[in-house]
Scaffold this active site. Structure first.
Site, mmCIF file in Angstrom:
data_model
loop_
_atom_site.group_PDB
_atom_site.id
_atom_site.type_symbol
_atom_site.label_atom_id
_atom_site.label_comp_id
_atom_site.label_asym_id
_atom_site.label_seq_id
_atom_site.Cartn_x
_atom_site.Cartn_y
_atom_site.Cartn_z
ATOM 1 N N PRO A 90 0.814 -1.225 0.000
ATOM 2 C CA PRO A 90 0.000 0.000 0.000
ATOM 3 C C PRO A 90 0.845 1.272 0.000
ATOM 4 C CG PRO A 90 -0.653 -1.441 1.814
ATOM 5 C CD PRO A 90 0.545 -2.063 1.181
ATOM 6 N N GLU A 117 0.742 -8.434 8.562
ATOM 7 C CA GLU A 117 0.948 -7.011 8.820
ATOM 8 C C GLU A 117 1.855 -6.365 7.761
ATOM 9 O OE1 GLU A 117 -0.465 -4.937 10.592
ATOM 10 O OE2 GLU A 117 0.958 -3.278 10.503
ATOM 11 N N ARG A 154 -3.556 -7.342 -21.353
ATOM 12 C CA ARG A 154 -4.443 -6.911 -22.450
ATOM 13 C C ARG A 154 -3.756 -5.931 -23.388
ATOM 14 N NH1 ARG A 154 -7.468 -2.480 -21.868
ATOM 15 N NH2 ARG A 154 -9.390 -3.346 -22.710
ATOM 16 N N ASP A 169 -9.007 3.321 -25.159
ATOM 17 C CA ASP A 169 -9.606 3.152 -23.829
ATOM 18 C C ASP A 169 -9.407 4.392 -22.973
ATOM 19 O OD1 ASP A 169 -10.575 0.593 -23.995
ATOM 20 O OD2 ASP A 169 -8.793 -0.357 -23.165
#
Ligand SMILES: C[S@@+](CC[C@H](N)C(=O)[O-])C[C@H]1O[C@@H](n2cnc3c(N)ncnc32)[C@H](O)[C@@H]1O
Length: 243
Positions: A90, A117, A154, A169
């Site tokens: 994160p 953790e 992709r 896109d």
């Protein structure tokens, strides 16, 4: 492209990696995905992969040894490929379309999925990138790795049926994609814009550009701020603001 994933939960990948574009890319030999459970590399007789943090604190940390040995085994099995080793975290750099494009140019990607953790800090010295898929905390890195693999694969040449669709896109052009319609021409009093039915390609292109600008201006003005707008775009944006 070769992709290795280091995970404690290889079964989580079975469905998503075998279906649709990812499944087809593997069938066609454009992609090889190898999952390894780094628990198998634990030197500990109980195969533990986590331990208490030095200095105390809540939760357990992933140990460096199993991940180090798993990476060494991958390097030994494919010594000739240039590897991009991505740690899911994160606190990493935010994943975006530009990063997916960069990843799609690589020959060998390795994703390390964390759990518990977090990591023993020394695991960071084993990787080339630390990447987050968003400002929230997941239980483990598996879903994040699947997101990155899907967005990357992709973009490989000839993986998508219509290559053009990836280029236009949302986010590939720097704008959100313009609205699109398919048949019928009228549904519950909602009509397809006339310009799309008249076959004038120049007018259609201008309409699409204007509507992509409108959507981006309304929903993601931050994206427009980062973009260098052409004179035509500036003009269309001014029209939109007046409307
Ligand atoms: C519960 S999280 C650990 C969070 C960690 N204590 C922190 O505050 O940064 C366990 C693992 O899930 C993965 N993870 C969680 N959220 C993520 C995110 N937004 N992006 C990428 N990986 C994530 C990472 O591999 C992380 O090590």
């Amino acid at each position: 492209m070769r992709i290795d994933v280091l995970t404690l939960f290889p079964k989580m990948f079975e469905g998503p990696m075998g279906e649709s574009i990812l499944g087809k890319a593997q069938e066609k030999g454009q992609l090889e995905i190898k999952l390894s459970n780094f628990r198998d590399y634990s030197a500990n007789k109980h195969h533990t992969v986590d331990d208490y943090p030095y200095g105390g604190g809540a939760g357990m940390l992933l140990k460096v040894q199993p991940i180090y040995d798993n990476l060494e085994a991958i390097k030994k099995a494919s010594p000739d490929t240039k590897k991009r080793i991505v740690l899911l975290d994160p606190a990493g750099a935010p994943f975006n379309q530009k990063m997916a494009e960069d990843f799609s140019q690589e020959e060998h990607l390795v994703f390390i999925c964390g759990h518990y953790e977090g990591y023993d800090e020394r695991i960071r010295s084993l990787v080339t990138d630390e990447v987050s898929i968003g400002d929230y905390v997941l239980t483990g890195g598996e879903l994040g790795a699947m997101v990155m693999i899907d967005a990357t694969v992709r973009l490989l040449p000839e993986v998508l049926g219509n290559e053009l669709s990836a280029k236009t896109d949302s986010h590939s052009t720097g704008l959100l994609e313009h609205p699109q319609y398919t048949r019928p021409a009228v549904f519950n009093d909602m009509e397809v814009p006339e310009v799309l039915k008249n076959g004038n390609h120049k007018l259609i292109e201008t309409w699409q550009l204007k509507e992509a600008l409108r959507r981006t201006w309304q929903r993601r003005p931050d994206m427009l701020e980062k973009m260098e707008l052409t004179a035509e775009m500036e003009e269309l944006l001014e029209e939109i603001k007046q409307e």
